[in-house]
Motif scaffolding. Structure first.
Motif, PDB file in Angstrom:
ATOM      1  N   GLY A   1       0.436  -0.977  13.017  1.00 50.21           N
ATOM      2  CA  GLY A   1      -0.624  -1.544  12.191  1.00 50.21           C
ATOM      3  C   GLY A   1      -1.772  -0.579  11.985  1.00 50.21           C
ATOM      4  N   ALA A   2      -2.114   0.194  13.028  1.00 52.03           N
ATOM      5  CA  ALA A   2      -3.204   1.158  12.915  1.00 52.03           C
ATOM      6  C   ALA A   2      -2.865   2.243  11.904  1.00 52.03           C
ATOM      7  N   PHE A   3      -1.642   2.750  11.942  1.00 51.75           N
ATOM      8  CA  PHE A   3      -1.225   3.792  11.016  1.00 51.75           C
ATOM      9  C   PHE A   3      -1.226   3.261   9.583  1.00 51.75           C
ATOM     10  N   ALA A   4      -0.685   2.053   9.399  1.00 54.01           N
ATOM     11  CA  ALA A   4      -0.667   1.453   8.059  1.00 54.01           C
ATOM     12  C   ALA A   4      -2.083   1.216   7.547  1.00 54.01           C
ATOM     13  N   ALA A   5      -2.994   0.826   8.437  1.00 58.10           N
ATOM     14  CA  ALA A   5      -4.383   0.606   8.029  1.00 58.10           C
ATOM     15  C   ALA A   5      -5.018   1.901   7.534  1.00 58.10           C
TER      16      ALA A   5
END
Length: 404
Positions: free
Chosen positions: A241-245
């Motif tokens: 989720g952090a990378f996608a954000a």
């Protein structure tokens, strides 16, 4: 020591680390993260014993890792890494995974859960750790920086996907469906991010940029938290989720407020590299099992083995599939940077320890080898690139001399 006292000590270390790095920088260039980890080990339970495990500090450390991966995702420029470079980087990582799993099976005696943990850890690239080094040396600009971003991005994203599929404890089919669902929602988010923003969005970004409102920074934090929550809701690692954000944030800011996007990023980086990210690395040092590593025997022997395997598993496929327009020196430097790892190794070994798949000594050897990779590989890569630059610049100065 209680949580407030521990946090004060950690932040004191965070201030001390760049001072030590700056002081020694006149003789040798050592990545800041090394001092943060080593000072964390120093104040940890295995040396001075000033700090111990604390839930509040661990939560802040997890946020620091998420911020590090978020900033790595933000650095990815789709226009720069697409096409042949992206295909080469993806195939290089797939080969790394196959080789890593094969060697891990041989090393563990075909212990499947342990092989998945070790094999996945061997395929990672610490793009978030390497980026500040590349930026400071000036190597992030130009063709070399673009290629490194592509290979580094896949080296961050690939292991996170592998973690979701191989280390979740669920059946592969179930994990694949959940991952596909998350991908579908993320794709919808990308479609939304690419749509034109209403005029008021850019106006309020610019109006509040230097006020207490800080709309853009708050919006970025909301997007990050939402993607972390979405990954958790799908039962996936929050690092995905952090990378996608990070990817989504770049698309939104560059598209809606291009004049302010760099300044907004500067504010987010100040929060990340000024507080959360150093906290993660210092806590990594505090929780490092130094006793297991220094106990000798198999654990100590595994450390150089893992360090070599980082180059063999991750580096050699990168060297083989690097774009042909890079000269031999740049390909060697790319290999070393790509073999540099740490954050995801820490995350993956933590999963292995929590699931009682890895022994403490094995985890310490993996993390210790990753720490050495951060210390050794970027320094060697910088020297390679500086030597190449010295041969190209007429007045004999290194192309990266300004950053030294």
């Amino acid at each position: 020591m209680n949580a407030p006292g521990t946090l004060v000590l950690i932040m004191a270390i965070a201030v001390l680390a760049p001072l030590v790095a700056y002081g020694l920088g006149r003789w040798v260039r050592i990545p800041l993260v090394i001092f943060e980890i080593l000072l964390g080990i120093l104040i940890g339970p295995d040396v001075l014993g000033w700090t111990h495990h604390d839930q509040v500090i661990d939560t802040l450390s997890d946020l620091g890792l998420s911020m590090l991966i978020f900033l790595a995702g933000y650095e990815i420029e789709f226009a720069a890494v697409r096409g042949d470079t992206l295909r080469r980087s993806a195939w290089a990582w797939v080969i790394s995974l196959a080789v890593g799993l094969g060697l891990a099976f041989a090393l563990t005696g075909a212990d499947v859960p342990k092989s998945f943990v070790i094999g996945t850890a061997l395929t990672s690239t610490a793009l978030g750790t390497v980026l500040p080094i590349l930026r400071d040396s000036g190597d992030l600009r130009g063709r070399f920086g673009t290629v490194m971003l592509a290979f580094g991005a896949v080296g961050e994203f690939g292991p996170i996907i592998a973690m979701a599929l191989l280390l979740s404890g669920r059946r592969p089919g179930e994990s694949t469906l959940l991952l596909a669902g998350f991908a579908a929602v993320t794709a919808a988010g990308i479609w939304w991010a690419l749509r034109p923003r209403p005029p008021w969005f850019s106006r309020i970004v610019e109006t509040t940029l230097h006020s207490s409102g800080q709309f853009a920074v708050r919006f970025v934090m909301l997007l990050l938290v939402c993607m972390l929550g979405l990954a958790a809701a799908f039962g996936l690692d929050t690092l995905l989720g952090a990378f996608a954000a990070g990817l989504l944030t770049r698309l939104v800011l560059v598209g809606a407020a291009p004049e302010s996007s760099e300044e907004v990023l500067g504010k987010v980086e100040a929060l990340g590299f000024g507080f959360l990210v150093p906290l993660f690395f210092i806590v990594t040092g505090i929780e490092f099992d130094l006793d297991s590593l220094l106990g000798g025997g198999r654990t100590l022997l595994l450390l150089p083995v893992f360090l070599l395997l980082f180059v063999v598993v991750r580096g050699l496929p990168v060297y083989a599939l690097a774009p042909r327009d890079l000269n031999r020196t740049d390909r060697r430097a790319l290999t070393l940077y790509a073999s540099t790892c740490l954050p995801l190794v820490v995350a993956i070994t933590t999963i292995g320890l929590d699931d009682k798949v890895l022994e403490a000594g094995e985890a310490a050897a993996l993390v210790g080898a990753a720490m050495l990779s951060v210390l050794v590989f970027p320094l060697l890569a910088l020297r390679l690139r500086a030597g190449e630059g010295a041969a190209e610049v007429p007045d004999g100065r290194s192309a990266g001399s300004e950053a030294w």
